[in-house]
Write a protein that holds these residues in place. Structure first.
Motif, PDB file in Angstrom:
ATOM      1  N   MET A  22      22.522  44.159-108.626  1.00  0.00           N
ATOM      2  CA  MET A  22      21.939  43.568-107.266  1.00  0.00           C
ATOM      3  C   MET A  22      21.904  44.447-106.183  1.00  0.00           C
ATOM      4  O   MET A  22      21.194  44.361-105.459  1.00  0.00           O
ATOM      5  CB  MET A  22      22.992  42.256-106.781  1.00  0.00           C
ATOM      6  CG  MET A  22      22.961  41.121-107.710  1.00  0.00           C
ATOM      7  SD  MET A  22      24.038  39.732-107.197  1.00  0.00           S
ATOM      8  CE  MET A  22      23.071  39.036-105.627  1.00  0.00           C
ATOM      9  N   ALA A  23      23.001  45.341-106.348  1.00  0.00           N
ATOM     10  CA  ALA A  23      22.937  46.632-105.174  1.00  0.00           C
ATOM     11  C   ALA A  23      21.618  47.426-105.584  1.00  0.00           C
ATOM     12  O   ALA A  23      20.938  47.739-104.498  1.00  0.00           O
ATOM     13  CB  ALA A  23      23.997  47.510-105.522  1.00  0.00           C
ATOM     14  N   VAL A  24      21.080  47.641-106.764  1.00  0.00           N
ATOM     15  CA  VAL A  24      19.866  48.330-107.147  1.00  0.00           C
ATOM     16  C   VAL A  24      18.763  47.596-106.316  1.00  0.00           C
ATOM     17  O   VAL A  24      17.758  48.086-105.568  1.00  0.00           O
ATOM     18  CB  VAL A  24      19.548  48.558-108.559  1.00  0.00           C
ATOM     19  CG1 VAL A  24      18.315  49.149-108.500  1.00  0.00           C
ATOM     20  CG2 VAL A  24      20.563  49.625-109.260  1.00  0.00           C
ATOM     21  N   ARG A  25      18.729  46.214-106.351  1.00  0.00           N
ATOM     22  CA  ARG A  25      17.818  45.379-105.925  1.00  0.00           C
ATOM     23  C   ARG A  25      17.736  45.515-104.277  1.00  0.00           C
ATOM     24  O   ARG A  25      16.502  45.631-103.795  1.00  0.00           O
ATOM     25  CB  ARG A  25      17.894  44.165-106.286  1.00  0.00           C
ATOM     26  CG  ARG A  25      16.586  42.938-105.928  1.00  0.00           C
ATOM     27  CD  ARG A  25      17.202  41.673-106.500  1.00  0.00           C
ATOM     28  NE  ARG A  25      18.008  41.095-105.262  1.00  0.00           N
ATOM     29  CZ  ARG A  25      18.604  39.901-105.628  1.00  0.00           C
ATOM     30  NH1 ARG A  25      18.392  39.241-106.678  1.00  0.00           N
ATOM     31  NH2 ARG A  25      19.650  39.395-104.720  1.00  0.00           N
ATOM     32  N   LEU A  26      18.855  45.362-103.789  1.00  0.00           N
ATOM     33  CA  LEU A  26      18.864  45.634-102.306  1.00  0.00           C
ATOM     34  C   LEU A  26      18.611  47.060-101.769  1.00  0.00           C
ATOM     35  O   LEU A  26      18.130  47.001-100.775  1.00  0.00           O
ATOM     36  CB  LEU A  26      20.515  45.215-101.968  1.00  0.00           C
ATOM     37  CG  LEU A  26      20.563  43.527-101.639  1.00  0.00           C
ATOM     38  CD1 LEU A  26      19.676  43.315-100.393  1.00  0.00           C
ATOM     39  CD2 LEU A  26      20.314  42.972-102.774  1.00  0.00           C
ATOM     40  N   VAL A  81      11.463  46.160-108.421  1.00  0.00           N
ATOM     41  CA  VAL A  81      10.493  45.773-107.853  1.00  0.00           C
ATOM     42  C   VAL A  81      10.572  44.512-107.312  1.00  0.00           C
ATOM     43  O   VAL A  81       9.916  44.181-106.142  1.00  0.00           O
ATOM     44  CB  VAL A  81       9.507  45.309-109.187  1.00  0.00           C
ATOM     45  CG1 VAL A  81       8.253  44.625-108.772  1.00  0.00           C
ATOM     46  CG2 VAL A  81       8.997  46.721-109.863  1.00  0.00           C
ATOM     47  N   ILE A  82      11.548  43.555-107.689  1.00  0.00           N
ATOM     48  CA  ILE A  82      11.807  42.319-107.032  1.00  0.00           C
ATOM     49  C   ILE A  82      12.520  42.749-105.683  1.00  0.00           C
ATOM     50  O   ILE A  82      12.085  41.922-104.673  1.00  0.00           O
ATOM     51  CB  ILE A  82      12.812  41.549-107.895  1.00  0.00           C
ATOM     52  CG1 ILE A  82      12.209  41.108-109.106  1.00  0.00           C
ATOM     53  CG2 ILE A  82      13.420  40.410-106.798  1.00  0.00           C
ATOM     54  CD1 ILE A  82      11.300  40.072-108.947  1.00  0.00           C
ATOM     55  N   GLY A  83      13.340  43.539-105.453  1.00  0.00           N
ATOM     56  CA  GLY A  83      13.700  43.946-104.274  1.00  0.00           C
ATOM     57  C   GLY A  83      12.877  44.539-103.268  1.00  0.00           C
ATOM     58  O   GLY A  83      12.676  44.130-101.969  1.00  0.00           O
ATOM     59  N   ALA A  84      11.810  45.536-103.756  1.00  0.00           N
ATOM     60  CA  ALA A  84      10.871  46.072-102.799  1.00  0.00           C
ATOM     61  C   ALA A  84      10.064  45.211-102.449  1.00  0.00           C
ATOM     62  O   ALA A  84       9.543  45.003-101.050  1.00  0.00           O
ATOM     63  CB  ALA A  84      10.531  47.295-103.520  1.00  0.00           C
ATOM     64  N   CYS A  85       9.282  44.466-103.422  1.00  0.00           N
ATOM     65  CA  CYS A  85       8.187  43.481-103.230  1.00  0.00           C
ATOM     66  C   CYS A  85       8.825  42.243-102.450  1.00  0.00           C
ATOM     67  O   CYS A  85       7.882  41.736-101.278  1.00  0.00           O
ATOM     68  CB  CYS A  85       7.608  43.088-104.377  1.00  0.00           C
ATOM     69  SG  CYS A  85       6.662  44.364-105.420  1.00  0.00           S
ATOM     70  N   GLY A  86       9.982  41.819-102.584  1.00  0.00           N
ATOM     71  CA  GLY A  86      10.547  40.516-101.765  1.00  0.00           C
ATOM     72  C   GLY A  86      10.496  40.946-100.571  1.00  0.00           C
ATOM     73  O   GLY A  86      10.236  40.263 -99.655  1.00  0.00           O
TER      74      GLY A  86
END
Length: 417
Positions: A22-26, A81-86
């Motif tokens: 989750m940290a990578v996503r954030l 991708v989910i983190g950036a695009c979100g």
């Protein structure tokens, strides 16, 4: 949220691995928040929202098709991708709402948007436990991919007028150099209380990381055979509370012509954080359901107040301000996930959630004191009392929301409720 977190936890067996994922996503969202203002100056909000959904759908397909030996790498790609695009999608959507519906309908549109998102979350969380438990993670990921495809089609049909979201002046500023960050900080500093408001959102995101990381662990301790059931049920009830709050806010806005106010944002943060702490106290399920309902309602209150206020900034600054806000939120959530996930290996979920959301409560109290001080420092006048602005003949958007770009106080503070 349910399937991915449980999938990582089940695959690794460690809360720290789930936290790092989750940290990578954030972290990706953090970077996206730094550049989204520039992107909105060069490209239309519609195109950014469209390709953000295409990218998220594509990476979910990669995860579904990845062989077992490449699952870890696919999960990392999903988190990036989910983190950036979100972040790109949410900032583009929020910054373009005033252009879509008009300045005087911001609060209504924000509440309607949050209601729609909450309804979707009810459907998603209600089905997550059943899908993961009976059909498996692959089916859940397929459904997730389908939602991004549907959203992309919806965005393609949106009647967003105009070209570049940030306007011509912002586009010229972008070409002259990377000066958008100082401009965004100055925009926040120009409105008394707005900088602290953004900081509170970042601390609140830090607190949110604790219950997001702790829920799968707490749910596993309640029912190790079906941990997804409690998680999905909790978030489903939370979303119902959010929907209920939006209905109340819409009726309040239509009846009084006022927004919920800065005090609503501060008190809502306190109630929300306290409710999340209580959710891990081991109360009976019926009581926990009521607590989740209260947490969702308070979360909905703070979301509308916060988003509507940032939208009072001029179009040339709005995208940068929302991007800066997203950066603070992602930073708080990402740092929180690392610290919280490590702490969950040694301490109970209640203890970890307690001190994380406790920090948000402390900052919220400071924010409320700041709002009270600003009100006492201002002389009585058109903006000094609820309803006074309207009687003074000001334009509706000034009377209700204020003008933070001019240095006025938080416009949401007009309401004394």
């Amino acid at each position: 949220m349910v399937a991915l977190n449980l999938f990582v936890y089940e695959t690794t067996g460690r809360a720290l691995a789930m936290g790092l994922f989750m940290a990578v996503r954030l972290a990706s969202g953090f970077v996206a928040g730094l550049v989204v203002g520039g992107l909105l100056a060069r490209f239309s909000a519609k195109s950014i929202m469209l390709w953000a959904n295409v990218g998220q759908g594509a990476v979910m397909l990669v995860l579904i098709l990845a062989p077992e030996s490449l699952v870890t790498g696919a999960l990392m790609a999903v988190s990036v991708v989910i983190g950036a695009c979100g972040t790109l999608f949410m900032v583009a959507l929020r910054s373009s709402i005033p252009e879509m519906v008009g300045e005087d309908r911001r609060a209504w549109a924000n509440s309607l948007s949050i209601t729609g998102r909450s309804l979707a979350m009810v459907a998603g969380f209600a089905s997550a436990g059943v899908v993961v438990s009976l059909v498996g993670y692959t089916a859940a990921f397929l459904l997730d991919m389908a939602t991004f495809v549907i959203c992309a089609v919806t965005v393609a049909l949106l009647p967003i007028a105009g070209g570049k979201g940030a306007g011509t002046d912002a586009g010229k500023a972008e070409k002259s150099g990377p000066r958008w960050r100082p401009v965004a900080f100055l925009a926040l500093a120009a409105a008394p209380g707005l900088g602290l408001m953004v900081a509170l959102r970042g601390v609140d995101a830090f607190g949110s990381s604790s219950h997001n990381a702790a829920l799968p662990i707490y749910s596993t301790s309640l029912d190790a055979s079906n941990p997804a059931v409690f998680v999905s049920a909790f978030w489903c009830v939370w979303a119902l509370g959010n929907i209920g709050a939006q209905q109340v806010i819409q009726r309040y806005t239509q009846r009084t012509g006022k927004t919920v106010g800065a005090l609503g944002f501060g008190y809502g943060t306190v109630v929300m954080s306290a409710a999340f702490i209580a959710a891990f106290a081991g109360f009976p399920l019926a009581v926990t359901a009521l607590i989740a309902l209260i947490a969702g309602a308070a979360d909905g209150l703070t979301e509308v107040a916060y988003t509507s206020h940032l939208q009072t900034l001029p179009a040339t600054l709005r995208g940068h301000a929302f991007g800066l806000s997203a950066t603070f939120e992602n930073l708080g959530f990402g740092v929180g996930m690392i610290l919280v996930a490590a702490a969950l290996d040694r301490f109970s979920p209640l203890a970890v959630v307690g001190w994380s959301h406790g920090a948000a409560i402390v900052v919220a109290v400071v924010f409320l004191l700041r709002v009270a001080a600003l009100r006492r420092a201002e002389p009585a006048g058109p903006m000094g009392r609820a309803g006074g602005a309207g009687r003074a003949g000001l334009r509706k958007e000034e009377a209700v929301e204020g003008r933070p770009d001019r240095g006025d106080r938080d416009g949401a503070e007009v309401s004394r409720g």
